[in-house]
Design a protein around this motif. Sequence first.
Motif, PDB file in Angstrom:
ATOM      1  N   ASP A 261       0.861  -1.183   0.000  1.00 34.51           N
ATOM      2  CA  ASP A 261       0.000   0.000   0.000  1.00 34.51           C
ATOM      3  C   ASP A 261       0.894   1.230   0.000  1.00 34.51           C
ATOM      4  O   ASP A 261       1.769   1.378   0.862  1.00 34.51           O
ATOM      5  CB  ASP A 261      -0.912   0.023   1.232  1.00 34.51           C
ATOM      6  N   SER A 262       0.667   2.110  -0.950  1.00 32.89           N
ATOM      7  CA  SER A 262       1.468   3.328  -1.028  1.00 32.89           C
ATOM      8  C   SER A 262       0.596   4.487  -1.476  1.00 32.89           C
ATOM      9  O   SER A 262      -0.569   4.297  -1.868  1.00 32.89           O
ATOM     10  CB  SER A 262       2.645   3.139  -1.985  1.00 32.89           C
ATOM     11  N   HIS A 284      -1.254  -6.333  -4.705  1.00 35.35           N
ATOM     12  CA  HIS A 284      -1.075  -7.609  -4.021  1.00 35.35           C
ATOM     13  C   HIS A 284      -0.830  -8.686  -5.062  1.00 35.35           C
ATOM     14  O   HIS A 284      -1.109  -8.501  -6.258  1.00 35.35           O
ATOM     15  CB  HIS A 284      -2.279  -7.962  -3.141  1.00 35.35           C
ATOM     16  N   GLY A 285      -0.317  -9.818  -4.611  1.00 34.99           N
ATOM     17  CA  GLY A 285      -0.051 -10.907  -5.531  1.00 34.99           C
ATOM     18  C   GLY A 285       0.730 -12.019  -4.874  1.00 34.99           C
ATOM     19  O   GLY A 285       0.912 -12.059  -3.652  1.00 34.99           O
ATOM     20  N   GLY A 286       1.215 -12.922  -5.708  1.00 34.28           N
ATOM     21  CA  GLY A 286       1.976 -14.056  -5.212  1.00 34.28           C
ATOM     22  C   GLY A 286       2.593 -14.824  -6.360  1.00 34.28           C
ATOM     23  O   GLY A 286       2.303 -14.579  -7.538  1.00 34.28           O
ATOM     24  N   ASN A 287       3.459 -15.749  -6.015  1.00 31.76           N
ATOM     25  CA  ASN A 287       4.120 -16.569  -7.026  1.00 31.76           C
ATOM     26  C   ASN A 287       4.505 -17.901  -6.430  1.00 31.76           C
ATOM     27  O   ASN A 287       4.640 -18.036  -5.204  1.00 31.76           O
ATOM     28  CB  ASN A 287       5.355 -15.852  -7.579  1.00 31.76           C
ATOM     29  N   ARG A 313      -2.506  -4.396  -9.510  1.00 30.49           N
ATOM     30  CA  ARG A 313      -2.110  -3.053  -9.071  1.00 30.49           C
ATOM     31  C   ARG A 313      -3.236  -2.096  -9.420  1.00 30.49           C
ATOM     32  O   ARG A 313      -3.667  -2.023 -10.582  1.00 30.49           O
ATOM     33  CB  ARG A 313      -0.814  -2.625  -9.759  1.00 30.49           C
ATOM     34  N   ASP A 314      -3.706  -1.347  -8.425  1.00 29.46           N
ATOM     35  CA  ASP A 314      -4.839  -0.435  -8.600  1.00 29.46           C
ATOM     36  C   ASP A 314      -4.391   0.974  -8.212  1.00 29.46           C
ATOM     37  O   ASP A 314      -4.051   1.236  -7.065  1.00 29.46           O
ATOM     38  CB  ASP A 314      -6.013  -0.885  -7.726  1.00 29.46           C
ATOM     39  N   GLU A 315      -4.360   1.873  -9.198  1.00 29.52           N
ATOM     40  CA  GLU A 315      -4.014   3.267  -8.945  1.00 29.52           C
ATOM     41  C   GLU A 315      -4.918   4.180  -9.765  1.00 29.52           C
ATOM     42  O   GLU A 315      -5.732   3.713 -10.566  1.00 29.52           O
ATOM     43  CB  GLU A 315      -2.541   3.538  -9.243  1.00 29.52           C
ATOM     44  N   PHE A 316      -4.758   5.457  -9.560  1.00 28.43           N
ATOM     45  CA  PHE A 316      -5.644   6.447 -10.165  1.00 28.43           C
ATOM     46  C   PHE A 316      -5.786   6.270 -11.672  1.00 28.43           C
ATOM     47  O   PHE A 316      -6.882   6.308 -12.219  1.00 28.43           O
ATOM     48  CB  PHE A 316      -5.127   7.855  -9.854  1.00 28.43           C
ATOM     49  N   PHE A 354      -7.242  -5.287 -17.702  1.00 31.14           N
ATOM     50  CA  PHE A 354      -7.145  -3.881 -17.342  1.00 31.14           C
ATOM     51  C   PHE A 354      -8.535  -3.314 -17.078  1.00 31.14           C
ATOM     52  O   PHE A 354      -9.490  -3.639 -17.794  1.00 31.14           O
ATOM     53  CB  PHE A 354      -6.483  -3.079 -18.461  1.00 31.14           C
ATOM     54  N   ALA A 355      -8.643  -2.479 -16.054  1.00 33.88           N
ATOM     55  CA  ALA A 355      -9.855  -1.702 -15.807  1.00 33.88           C
ATOM     56  C   ALA A 355      -9.538  -0.267 -16.234  1.00 33.88           C
ATOM     57  O   ALA A 355      -8.889   0.489 -15.508  1.00 33.88           O
ATOM     58  CB  ALA A 355     -10.256  -1.763 -14.337  1.00 33.88           C
TER      59      ALA A 355
END
Length: 662
Positions: A261-262, A284-287, A313-316, A354-355
């Motif tokens: 979170d940033s 968030h994620g994983g591997n 990844r969700d940003e503006f 993509f959103a």
Amino acid sequence: MRWRFWISVTFVVCFLSYSMVAPVFANAGDEDILEMDLDSLMDVQITSAGRKSQVLSDVPAAVYVIHREKLLESGATTIAEALRLVPGLQVARINANRWAISSRGFNGTFSNKLLVQIDGRSVYTPSYSGVYWDLQHVMLEDVDRIEVIRGPGATLWGANAVNGIINVITLPASDTQGGLVSLGTGTHEKFMAGARVGTKLNTDTYARFYAMGNDRDSFVKASDGSDGNDGWKNSQAGFRIDGDNGVRHTWTLQGDIFQVDSEQDVTPPFPPDSGSLVDSVKSHGGNILGRWTLKDSNHDICTVQAYYDFNTRDEFSLEQTHHTFDMDFQHRFQPARGHDVVWGMGYRMVRDDFANTFQVQIIPETQTTHLFSGFAQDEITIIDDLLWLTIGSKIEHNDYTGVEIQPNVRILWRPGERHSFWTSVARAVRTPSRMEASGKIIQGIIPFPVYTQISLNGSPKYDAEKLIALETGYRYAAGKNFSADISLFYNRYTDLGGIVSGENQWSMYFANNMEGNTYGMEVSVTWLPVEWMETEVTYSCLQMDITGDEYSKKTIEETSPSHQAGLRLGIDLTKNLRLNLWARYTGKIKFVDFTNTDLYRHVIDDTFSLDANIRWRINGDIDFTVAGQNLLDGDFMEYGSDGYLTPIEIQRILYAKITWKF
């Protein structure tokens, strides 16, 4: 700015003077400051350059290795910070959570010519072929080494390994047995913690499990010194299991999950009265990765590796999700005397989602791409113990540009035990990203007299960027106390990405309308004048000559410094007390401020930085560190604001950290 230089020189001289009398307080014979002498360091085994275990002095490439102790003594708290150690890398902090990192030029937030791996897993994002450095977390106590190859490595590693390769390699589980806890806090590092436990599952199987977290404070805006709104929190956990099924079979299974979170202060490209906003970025994620190796001898080895990686990844400006599945097979063998062959095949599938937002759109929003590859490379002994020739090529098929061929030829000459000369010619390509092929970015809006959008658009005609690279280098190791490494390069780029006007002046498109040359030099010298002191000097110079549209030319040429230098000192004050000093010089750069309606070009003058830390090893099990970063200047800019981020000033950082092994 010059006074800062003289202060740093005076500071270093004072400590050097003190070091001359340090033996009064230290029993130098009790413990060498290095775990390995310089002869051993030149003989260290690396794997990234040739996809096989090689002695560093026998590698015909520009290679730098950040060893475990060097990493811990640097005072770095992230992988990105540690990469400042490498000559030829351009590393600049944009704000509290973003970095611009590249090799041999083309630096920026969206640098896209550098392949980065963690234990063989690629961490680039297909949306722009770069790396989100705020998502790349590794427990530093578990890192064995970071191998950095400057220059193309596409023959073995494929497209996007154009200007360099970074491979972070962690320790096997058998080397991390027992427990470890670390805690730290400071002026910027409000909270950092890590815990790891290693255990033996059975006779030939070892495991480790870890968890870590950080909470970093924000810096300040360059405009008025107010809160930069760029704080950064991350949490991560994972495991690694290693097994030996007899002498011939080894296997590894490892995985991680993370949440980051940033914040970022953004000025959208809308009418001027819209102002800025604070954007919360959530990721968030994983591997999970598996690797199996069959070894018939030291020169007949088969390896199969597969991994799955998920991240969102969700940003503006955009929400993006990627699913990556990768399989890789390679075989090393010696078909005849004097030949050492490595060949292999690979497949990668990437599914993205993509959103889209008003500012950024990628069409179609969901797509699956496939990459097929094969490679072969032969190291041929021309004259025993004197001259070697390496030839090879990789062939790839991608969904954007079809078939790409990336060959190389390398020569290594060792006229003596302590001398190595090498030279190479290689071709590499960078294939298009989703953004360049089918994206749209709103650059601005003109509301009157007619509502008009200024946009930058992708193009299905966008081709691969191409590089022909010529390199040469020399390594020298004089006994246990001195080593030197120098490399020279000349790169010829064609079909570089730029911008062209479309059907009207308000529409622009990504296009391969740029070309150019870069050339330079990188030097690293390590010297142990006495057994209780280590010194390392690094220097790199870079010259760029790019032709094409003027805006892209300036953006490429001016965002990477022409000169960089570093001086690192390690002084053993007592048997268990070590002082580490790290002074750096970075040349002038320029960048465009997209948050300014006039696209004002900022100039960041030459900068001088000094980091220092003291490590106290208590009873061999407790390690206590007090560190300071950016000690010469408390508020300064290292880099600009790619995109529409508010320019941020980096501050002085002080922190303390304790690590307990049990």
